[in-house]
Design an enzyme around this catalytic site. Sequence first.
Site, PDB file in Angstrom:
ATOM      1  N   ARG A 224       5.840  -0.679  10.469  1.00 34.71           N
ATOM      2  CA  ARG A 224       6.086  -1.718  11.399  1.00 34.71           C
ATOM      3  C   ARG A 224       4.956  -1.742  12.165  1.00 34.71           C
ATOM      4  O   ARG A 224       4.138  -0.811  12.808  1.00 34.71           O
ATOM      5  CB  ARG A 224       7.358  -1.415  12.304  1.00 34.71           C
ATOM      6  CG  ARG A 224       8.469  -2.017  11.668  1.00 34.71           C
ATOM      7  CD  ARG A 224       8.588  -3.481  11.258  1.00 34.71           C
ATOM      8  NE  ARG A 224       9.982  -3.895  10.675  1.00 34.71           N
ATOM      9  CZ  ARG A 224      10.077  -4.190   9.435  1.00 34.71           C
ATOM     10  NH1 ARG A 224       9.222  -3.932   8.575  1.00 34.71           N
ATOM     11  NH2 ARG A 224      11.494  -4.486   8.983  1.00 34.71           N
ATOM     12  N   HIS A 272       2.641  -8.366   4.830  1.00 32.07           N
ATOM     13  CA  HIS A 272       3.968  -7.878   4.808  1.00 32.07           C
ATOM     14  C   HIS A 272       4.559  -8.099   3.248  1.00 32.07           C
ATOM     15  O   HIS A 272       5.577  -8.806   3.233  1.00 32.07           O
ATOM     16  CB  HIS A 272       4.926  -8.575   5.782  1.00 32.07           C
ATOM     17  CG  HIS A 272       6.107  -7.834   6.094  1.00 32.07           C
ATOM     18  ND1 HIS A 272       6.682  -7.865   7.411  1.00 32.07           N
ATOM     19  CD2 HIS A 272       6.990  -7.025   5.537  1.00 32.07           C
ATOM     20  CE1 HIS A 272       7.666  -6.982   7.553  1.00 32.07           C
ATOM     21  NE2 HIS A 272       7.796  -6.551   6.234  1.00 32.07           N
TER      22      HIS A 272
HETATM   23  P1  NAP Z   1      15.195   5.543   7.037  1.00 34.07           P
HETATM   24  O1  NAP Z   1      15.982   5.749   5.713  1.00 34.07           O
HETATM   25  O2  NAP Z   1      16.301   4.770   8.077  1.00 34.07           O
HETATM   26  O3  NAP Z   1      14.135   6.440   7.244  1.00 34.07           O
HETATM   27  C1  NAP Z   1      13.638   6.513   8.647  1.00 34.07           C
HETATM   28  C2  NAP Z   1      12.748   7.801   8.802  1.00 34.07           C
HETATM   29  O4  NAP Z   1      12.055   7.820   9.970  1.00 34.07           O
HETATM   30  C3  NAP Z   1      13.620   8.969   8.940  1.00 34.07           C
HETATM   31  O5  NAP Z   1      13.359  10.035   8.306  1.00 34.07           O
HETATM   32  C4  NAP Z   1      13.877   9.067  10.435  1.00 34.07           C
HETATM   33  O6  NAP Z   1      14.276  10.549  10.649  1.00 34.07           O
HETATM   34  C5  NAP Z   1      12.487   9.041  10.736  1.00 34.07           C
HETATM   35  N1  NAP Z   1      12.721   8.636  12.424  1.00 34.07           N
HETATM   36  C6  NAP Z   1      13.217   7.653  12.913  1.00 34.07           C
HETATM   37  N2  NAP Z   1      12.891   7.710  14.277  1.00 34.07           N
HETATM   38  C7  NAP Z   1      12.196   8.907  14.333  1.00 34.07           C
HETATM   39  C8  NAP Z   1      11.479   9.599  15.589  1.00 34.07           C
HETATM   40  N3  NAP Z   1      11.800   9.017  16.690  1.00 34.07           N
HETATM   41  N4  NAP Z   1      10.830  10.685  15.395  1.00 34.07           N
HETATM   42  C9  NAP Z   1      10.443  11.086  14.089  1.00 34.07           C
HETATM   43  N5  NAP Z   1      11.130  10.632  13.010  1.00 34.07           N
HETATM   44  C10 NAP Z   1      11.892   9.404  13.315  1.00 34.07           C
HETATM   45  O7  NAP Z   1      14.168   4.101   6.701  1.00 34.07           O
HETATM   46  P2  NAP Z   1      13.522   3.534   5.554  1.00 34.07           P
HETATM   47  O8  NAP Z   1      14.434   2.896   4.557  1.00 34.07           O
HETATM   48  O9  NAP Z   1      12.828   4.770   4.895  1.00 34.07           O
HETATM   49  O10 NAP Z   1      12.532   2.262   5.953  1.00 34.07           O
HETATM   50  C11 NAP Z   1      11.558   2.696   6.809  1.00 34.07           C
HETATM   51  C12 NAP Z   1      11.028   1.547   7.612  1.00 34.07           C
HETATM   52  O11 NAP Z   1      10.021   1.105   6.711  1.00 34.07           O
HETATM   53  C13 NAP Z   1      11.975   0.298   7.810  1.00 34.07           C
HETATM   54  O12 NAP Z   1      12.746   0.655   9.061  1.00 34.07           O
HETATM   55  C14 NAP Z   1      11.029  -0.800   7.850  1.00 34.07           C
HETATM   56  O13 NAP Z   1      10.531  -0.868   9.082  1.00 34.07           O
HETATM   57  C15 NAP Z   1       9.917  -0.431   6.992  1.00 34.07           C
HETATM   58  N6  NAP Z   1       9.849  -1.252   5.755  1.00 34.07           N
HETATM   59  C16 NAP Z   1       8.993  -2.077   5.320  1.00 34.07           C
HETATM   60  C17 NAP Z   1       8.567  -2.698   4.469  1.00 34.07           C
HETATM   61  C18 NAP Z   1       7.594  -3.862   4.015  1.00 34.07           C
HETATM   62  O14 NAP Z   1       7.551  -4.509   3.156  1.00 34.07           O
HETATM   63  N7  NAP Z   1       6.577  -3.398   4.779  1.00 34.07           N
HETATM   64  C19 NAP Z   1       9.759  -2.849   3.722  1.00 34.07           C
HETATM   65  C20 NAP Z   1      11.095  -2.177   3.854  1.00 34.07           C
HETATM   66  C21 NAP Z   1      11.151  -1.401   4.917  1.00 34.07           C
HETATM   67  P3  NAP Z   1      15.546  11.302  10.361  1.00 34.07           P
HETATM   68  O15 NAP Z   1      15.575  11.576   8.777  1.00 34.07           O
HETATM   69  O16 NAP Z   1      15.559  12.620  11.086  1.00 34.07           O
HETATM   70  O17 NAP Z   1      16.513  10.397  10.614  1.00 34.07           O
END
Ligand code: NAP
Length: 309
Positions: A224, A272
Site C-alpha cells: 500500500r 495498482h
Molecule cells: P495478510 O495475510 O493479512 O498478511 C499481512 C502480514 O503483515 C502478516 O504477516 C502480518 O503479521 C504482517 N503485519 C501486519 N501488521 C504488522 C505490523 N504492525 N508489524 C509487522 N508485521 C505486520 O495480508 P495479505 O493477504 O498477505 O496481503 C497483504 C497486503 O497486500 C494487503 O493488505 C494489501 O494491502 C496488499 N495487496 C496489494 C495488491 C496489489 O495489487 N497491489 C493486491 C492484493 C493485496 P502476522 O503474520 O504476524 O499477522
Amino acid sequence: MINVLFAARPERWTTYEAPLKAAFQELALEVNLRTDLAPQEVDYIVYAPNSEVQDFGPYTDCKAVLNLWAGVEAITGNQTLTQPLARMVDYGLTQGMIEWVTGHVLRHHLGMDLHITGQDGDWRTFVPPLAEDRRVTILGLGELGMACANALAGLGFPVTGWSRSAKTAEGITCLNGPGGLTEALATADILVLLLPNTPATTNILNHETLSQLPKGAVIINPGRGQLIDDDALLTALDCGQVGHATLDVFRVEPLPKDHPYWAHPNVTVTPHIASETRPVSASRVIAQNIRRCEDGEPLLYLVDRAAGY
Ligand code: NAP
C-alpha cells in the site's frame, strides 16, 4: 433460500455473476444472488469497499460481509459495520502476486534494464551474480508475503521475512518486532513490501528506516502507498541510498500526473495491477464461507478489526 447482496461497482457484476452462481451450485447452496435486495432481507453481502453501500446499519439480519479484496483498510474503521468481516484470500490473487513480485525482483537482480533500454551497439558485459548472492527481504509474511518468500527462496535467493507475530518457515529467516525490522532492513538488497495499511504500518519506510538499508537497495511496493513516506523515499533516491523503487500502490490513485515519481529516472510506476482477485477462484472462497457460516462453522479469513487487517 439464502439472500446474497452483491455490492460492488456495477461493472464487476458482469464478471462475478456467473462464477458466483456456479460456485454456489457446486456446493448445492440455494442462493438468491442480487444487486438490489432490500437491506432487511440480506443474509450476506459480497462486498467491494468502493461500492455504494457504506452504511451497514440497515442490514440487521446480515450474518457476514465477505470482502472481494485482500486489503480492508477502507472498511475496518466503519463504525456502522457490526457484522463479521472476512477478507479475500484467493488462489488466483496469490498466484498473480507471486508472478508480479518474482518478475520485478528478477528484473533488478538480472539488471535487465541495461539491455532492454540500451540497444545502441554497445557490448555491455555485465554478468549478474547468482540469486544466492542477492538478499531479499519481505516485510509482511501473510498469505501473499509468505507465498512470495517461498517462490523467491525456491529460486535460490536468501530470503528474510518480517511479521508482527513470530513465525517459522523452512528456508526463510523469519523475524519480528522492532529489533527484527532493523535486522531485516540491514540485509535487504531488494526489499518487498507486503504489509497491510494500518495505523502501525503507516510510513514504516521513513528517513530512519530507509537509512538502515544497504546503500543502493531496491524497493518493490505492491502493498500500500501509505507504507512509504514519499518525501523520504525521494530524498533517498536522489542521494543513491535507494537505487530504484518499483511502486504499484500510492497514497492517491491514480497517481497524479505531476507527482515527482513519474519523472524520476529511478522509479518505476505500475498502476495498482500487481495482482487482482480472480472471479472464478474467489467465488469458490465466497461460497465456501457462506456454506461454513450456514453450517455454524467459523468464517475463514476473519478480519481482526482492532489490528486493522
Ligand atoms: P495478510 O495475510 O493479512 O498478511 C499481512 C502480514 O503483515 C502478516 O504477516 C502480518 O503479521 C504482517 N503485519 C501486519 N501488521 C504488522 C505490523 N504492525 N508489524 C509487522 N508485521 C505486520 O495480508 P495479505 O493477504 O498477505 O496481503 C497483504 C497486503 O497486500 C494487503 O493488505 C494489501 O494491502 C496488499 N495487496 C496489494 C495488491 C496489489 O495489487 N497491489 C493486491 C492484493 C493485496 P502476522 O503474520 O504476524 O499477522
